[in-house]
Design a protein around this motif. Structure first.
Motif, PDB file in Angstrom:
ATOM      1  N   GLU A 374       0.816  -1.207   0.000  1.00  0.00           N
ATOM      2  CA  GLU A 374       0.000   0.000   0.000  1.00  0.00           C
ATOM      3  C   GLU A 374       0.851   1.258   0.000  1.00  0.00           C
ATOM      4  N   MET A 375       2.003   1.209   0.678  1.00  0.00           N
ATOM      5  CA  MET A 375       2.866   2.384   0.748  1.00  0.00           C
ATOM      6  C   MET A 375       3.605   2.647  -0.558  1.00  0.00           C
ATOM      7  N   THR A 376       4.067   1.571  -1.193  1.00  0.00           N
ATOM      8  CA  THR A 376       4.999   1.713  -2.309  1.00  0.00           C
ATOM      9  C   THR A 376       4.399   1.461  -3.683  1.00  0.00           C
ATOM     10  N   ARG A 377       3.337   0.643  -3.749  1.00  0.00           N
ATOM     11  CA  ARG A 377       2.736   0.231  -5.018  1.00  0.00           C
ATOM     12  C   ARG A 377       3.723  -0.539  -5.894  1.00  0.00           C
ATOM     13  N   LEU A 378       4.733  -1.138  -5.273  1.00  0.00           N
ATOM     14  CA  LEU A 378       5.688  -1.974  -5.989  1.00  0.00           C
ATOM     15  C   LEU A 378       5.089  -3.356  -6.224  1.00  0.00           C
ATOM     16  N   PRO A 379       5.652  -4.155  -7.155  1.00  0.00           N
ATOM     17  CA  PRO A 379       5.126  -5.502  -7.396  1.00  0.00           C
ATOM     18  C   PRO A 379       5.077  -6.328  -6.118  1.00  0.00           C
ATOM     19  N   ALA A 387      10.015  -8.269   2.522  1.00  0.00           N
ATOM     20  CA  ALA A 387       9.465  -8.406   3.871  1.00  0.00           C
ATOM     21  C   ALA A 387       9.966  -9.675   4.547  1.00  0.00           C
ATOM     22  N   VAL A 388       9.939 -10.793   3.833  1.00  0.00           N
ATOM     23  CA  VAL A 388      10.435 -12.049   4.404  1.00  0.00           C
ATOM     24  C   VAL A 388      11.930 -11.956   4.678  1.00  0.00           C
ATOM     25  N   SER A 389      12.662 -11.309   3.774  1.00  0.00           N
ATOM     26  CA  SER A 389      14.103 -11.141   3.971  1.00  0.00           C
ATOM     27  C   SER A 389      14.401 -10.350   5.234  1.00  0.00           C
ATOM     28  N   ALA A 390      13.612  -9.314   5.485  1.00  0.00           N
ATOM     29  CA  ALA A 390      13.807  -8.512   6.697  1.00  0.00           C
ATOM     30  C   ALA A 390      13.408  -9.290   7.940  1.00  0.00           C
ATOM     31  N   PHE A 391      12.239  -9.909   7.917  1.00  0.00           N
ATOM     32  CA  PHE A 391      11.767 -10.636   9.096  1.00  0.00           C
ATOM     33  C   PHE A 391      12.661 -11.824   9.421  1.00  0.00           C
ATOM     34  N   ALA A 392      13.115 -12.542   8.395  1.00  0.00           N
ATOM     35  CA  ALA A 392      13.976 -13.704   8.609  1.00  0.00           C
ATOM     36  C   ALA A 392      15.432 -13.312   8.778  1.00  0.00           C
ATOM     37  N   THR A 393      15.712 -12.017   8.847  1.00  0.00           N
ATOM     38  CA  THR A 393      17.060 -11.457   8.996  1.00  0.00           C
ATOM     39  C   THR A 393      18.022 -12.050   7.979  1.00  0.00           C
ATOM     40  N   VAL A 394      17.588 -12.076   6.717  1.00  0.00           N
ATOM     41  CA  VAL A 394      18.408 -12.622   5.640  1.00  0.00           C
ATOM     42  C   VAL A 394      19.253 -11.533   5.001  1.00  0.00           C
ATOM     43  N   GLY A 395      18.603 -10.496   4.490  1.00  0.00           N
ATOM     44  CA  GLY A 395      19.341  -9.409   3.864  1.00  0.00           C
ATOM     45  C   GLY A 395      19.389  -9.470   2.359  1.00  0.00           C
ATOM     46  N   LEU A 396      18.816 -10.500   1.735  1.00  0.00           N
ATOM     47  CA  LEU A 396      18.734 -10.547   0.281  1.00  0.00           C
ATOM     48  C   LEU A 396      17.683  -9.559  -0.207  1.00  0.00           C
ATOM     49  N   SER A 397      17.879  -9.046  -1.417  1.00  0.00           N
ATOM     50  CA  SER A 397      16.939  -8.063  -1.947  1.00  0.00           C
ATOM     51  C   SER A 397      16.928  -8.126  -3.466  1.00  0.00           C
ATOM     52  N   THR A 398      15.805  -7.786  -4.036  1.00  0.00           N
ATOM     53  CA  THR A 398      15.693  -7.677  -5.488  1.00  0.00           C
ATOM     54  C   THR A 398      16.093  -6.287  -5.962  1.00  0.00           C
ATOM     55  N   GLY A 399      16.531  -5.442  -5.032  1.00  0.00           N
ATOM     56  CA  GLY A 399      16.991  -4.107  -5.387  1.00  0.00           C
ATOM     57  C   GLY A 399      16.032  -2.995  -5.055  1.00  0.00           C
ATOM     58  N   ILE A 400      14.994  -3.283  -4.255  1.00  0.00           N
ATOM     59  CA  ILE A 400      13.979  -2.256  -3.974  1.00  0.00           C
ATOM     60  C   ILE A 400      14.138  -1.638  -2.587  1.00  0.00           C
ATOM     61  N   THR A 401      15.172  -2.026  -1.840  1.00  0.00           N
ATOM     62  CA  THR A 401      15.307  -1.551  -0.462  1.00  0.00           C
ATOM     63  C   THR A 401      15.334  -0.028  -0.391  1.00  0.00           C
ATOM     64  N   ALA A 402      16.079   0.583  -1.290  1.00  0.00           N
ATOM     65  CA  ALA A 402      16.182   2.042  -1.265  1.00  0.00           C
ATOM     66  C   ALA A 402      14.951   2.734  -1.831  1.00  0.00           C
ATOM     67  N   ASP A 403      14.029   1.970  -2.430  1.00  0.00           N
ATOM     68  CA  ASP A 403      12.881   2.564  -3.117  1.00  0.00           C
ATOM     69  C   ASP A 403      11.586   2.506  -2.315  1.00  0.00           C
ATOM     70  N   VAL A 404      11.618   1.940  -1.125  1.00  0.00           N
ATOM     71  CA  VAL A 404      10.368   1.776  -0.376  1.00  0.00           C
ATOM     72  C   VAL A 404       9.993   3.022   0.406  1.00  0.00           C
ATOM     73  N   GLY A 405      10.870   4.019   0.431  1.00  0.00           N
ATOM     74  CA  GLY A 405      10.547   5.271   1.104  1.00  0.00           C
ATOM     75  C   GLY A 405      10.840   5.243   2.591  1.00  0.00           C
ATOM     76  N   ARG A 406      10.719   6.395   3.205  1.00  0.00           N
ATOM     77  CA  ARG A 406      11.036   6.544   4.629  1.00  0.00           C
ATOM     78  C   ARG A 406      10.140   5.674   5.513  1.00  0.00           C
TER      79      ARG A 406
END
Length: 449
Positions: A374-379, A387-406
């Motif tokens: 709802e915040m980002t309107r990303l796929p 979200a799973v990467s953050a919750f599971a403390t993994v750190g993998l990303s498809t490259g959208i970390t900097a694009d999700v906003g404050r």
């Protein structure tokens, strides 16, 4: 007559664990806010510093800025220290310092350390804490040496720089943090086994959990004497690594943006294996996840959500929780009254705990994914992956970390903190007291399904 004694807020050891991690995040944030922590003359903004400190303490590896260029040498050392503190466990570290200074440990400190290390009894805490320190330093040193030599001999780094790179990535790997000092993580070393394999080995050892590593050190050649926890963790780890390697390699074999771009079959298998290891909650990547097929990303989400072993540096719901729920389903399908695994009957309380952890985790991830979409309107599949990467403390990303906003960064920060401590630990830490009923209600069975 009311009890006149004042109520104490910290009545459960888990509360100290939560406050300890929160304190470490706060200190790390303040240090990263200092102008000396940045390569630029201006200091970092609050959200960037908070996000980075939380990611480091929670050994996640997600980053909104390039660690190698945004942070100065001082800032990188702060991040490395936060990774070590977070991986070792802030309460375990405090207990170890108490041992070294006073040569003794009080009952309260023992209970706190037992909560963090999952030791089986108060008498085991001293040996577990010291064992954790020895194993951590030994593995980190053993991995740092070959990495440093490889960086020096094969990539023309100076001896000092090569040693720094070896130590940084060794600590980051063993603690399952996944912070790298290159903007593309480890993609430039995708076919180099002298870089990828030591890092993968450190990630696997850290992801097994300290109790398993310590037991394997004593009973490696006598698997029949392994505890049920060790048997479940080791067997599930092997199965997930093999299955994950086969899945990623087969799915991405002809993808021209990932494995298909590699010339040798051995290089593709190495890259597939590396990508199967990292979802155990280490955020290194040697392939661009933003270019992977959606099916591969969803399979990786499953691996990330399962995570690694308990009482270690891994996140997720843990392999023991996942396997235990599998045995519960198997027993129910077969109509058996007891849940059994490896010749042992599983306690009912353990099955309830596993179910609680799994369902709470699903709820947290689902709520966070909906909020981020709802915040980002990303796929949706990319947001779910993040979200799973953050919750599971993994750190993998498809490259959208900097694009999700404050606001999105704050949601991910909360996810990392909750995921590192675990839903049950966090809830129990917030509870002021444990309630025990002196009666039972009449039993009745609702219709299921």
């Amino acid at each position: 007559m009311h009890d006149a004694r004042p109520r104490r807020f910290l009545r459960h050891p888990a509360q100290l664990v939560v406050l300890g991690f929160a304190g470490a995040v706060a200190v790390g944030t303040l240090l990263l806010l200092l102008p000396v922590s940045r390569t630029d003359t201006a200091g970092a903004d609050l959200v960037t510093a908070l996000f980075t400190a939380t990611s480091a303490v929670c050994v996640t590896g997600l980053a909104v800025v390039d660690t190698g260029t945004y942070w100065s040498g001082f800032g990188q050392v702060v991040v490395l220290a936060l990774i070590q503190v977070g991986g070792f466990g802030i309460m375990t570290l405090a207990s170890l310092l108490g041992l070294l200074v006073w040569r003794r440990m009080g009952l309260r400190s023992r209970i706190t350390a037992m909560t963090e290390t999952k030791a089986l009894g108060l008498g085991d805490v001293r040996s577990v804490v010291l064992g954790v320190a020895r194993v951590s330093l030994l593995v980190e040193a053993a991995v740092a040496v070959p990495l440093a030599l490889r960086f020096w001999w094969a990539y023309d780094y100076s001896p000092g720089r090569a040693a720094y790179l070896g130590v940084f990535h060794s600590v980051s790997a063993f603690n399952n943090a996944g912070f790298a000092l290159w903007s593309d993580s480890l993609t430039r070393y995708v076919t180099d086994p002298w870089i990828c394999l030591p890092i993968a080995a450190a990630v696997i050892l850290g992801g097994l959990g300290f109790p398993v590593v310590l037991e394997l050190r004593r009973q490696l050649r006598r698997p029949r004497r392994w505890s049920l926890h060790t048997k479940i963790t080791v067997s599930a780890t092997v199965v997930l690594l093999v299955a994950g390697t086969a899945f990623v390699t087969a799915n991405e074999w002809r993808n021209p943006a990932t494995l298909g771009a590699l010339d040798s079959g051995a290089g593709r298998v190495l890259a597939g294996f590396f990508q199967a290891v990292m979802p155990r909650t280490a955020g290194f990547n040697s392939l661009d996840y933003g270019q992977m097929y959606e099916g591969t990303l969803l399979g990786t989400v499953v691996l990330m959500f399962i995570g690694g072993g308990s009482a270690g540096t891994a996140g997720g719901i843990k392999v023991t929780t996942f396997v235990l729920l599998w045995f519960v389903i198997w027993a129910e399908v077969r109509g058996e009254q007891d849940v059994e695994a490896f010749g042992r009957r599983i306690d009912d309380r353990a099955t309830r705990q596993a179910l609680t952890v799994a369902l709470l985790s699903v709820g947290v991830v689902s709520a966070a994914t909906i909020a981020l979409v709802e915040m980002t309107r990303l796929p949706t599949h990319q947001v779910l992956f993040e979200a799973v990467s953050a919750f599971a403390t993994v750190g993998l990303s498809t490259g959208i970390t900097a694009d999700v906003g404050r606001d999105g960064h704050l949601v991910l920060t909360l996810l990392m903190f909750v995921g590192r401590l675990g839903p049950v630990t966090l809830v129990s830490a917030l509870a002021l007291r444990e309630r025990r009923r002196a009666y039972s209600h009449p039993e009745e069975r609702p219709i299921i399904g």
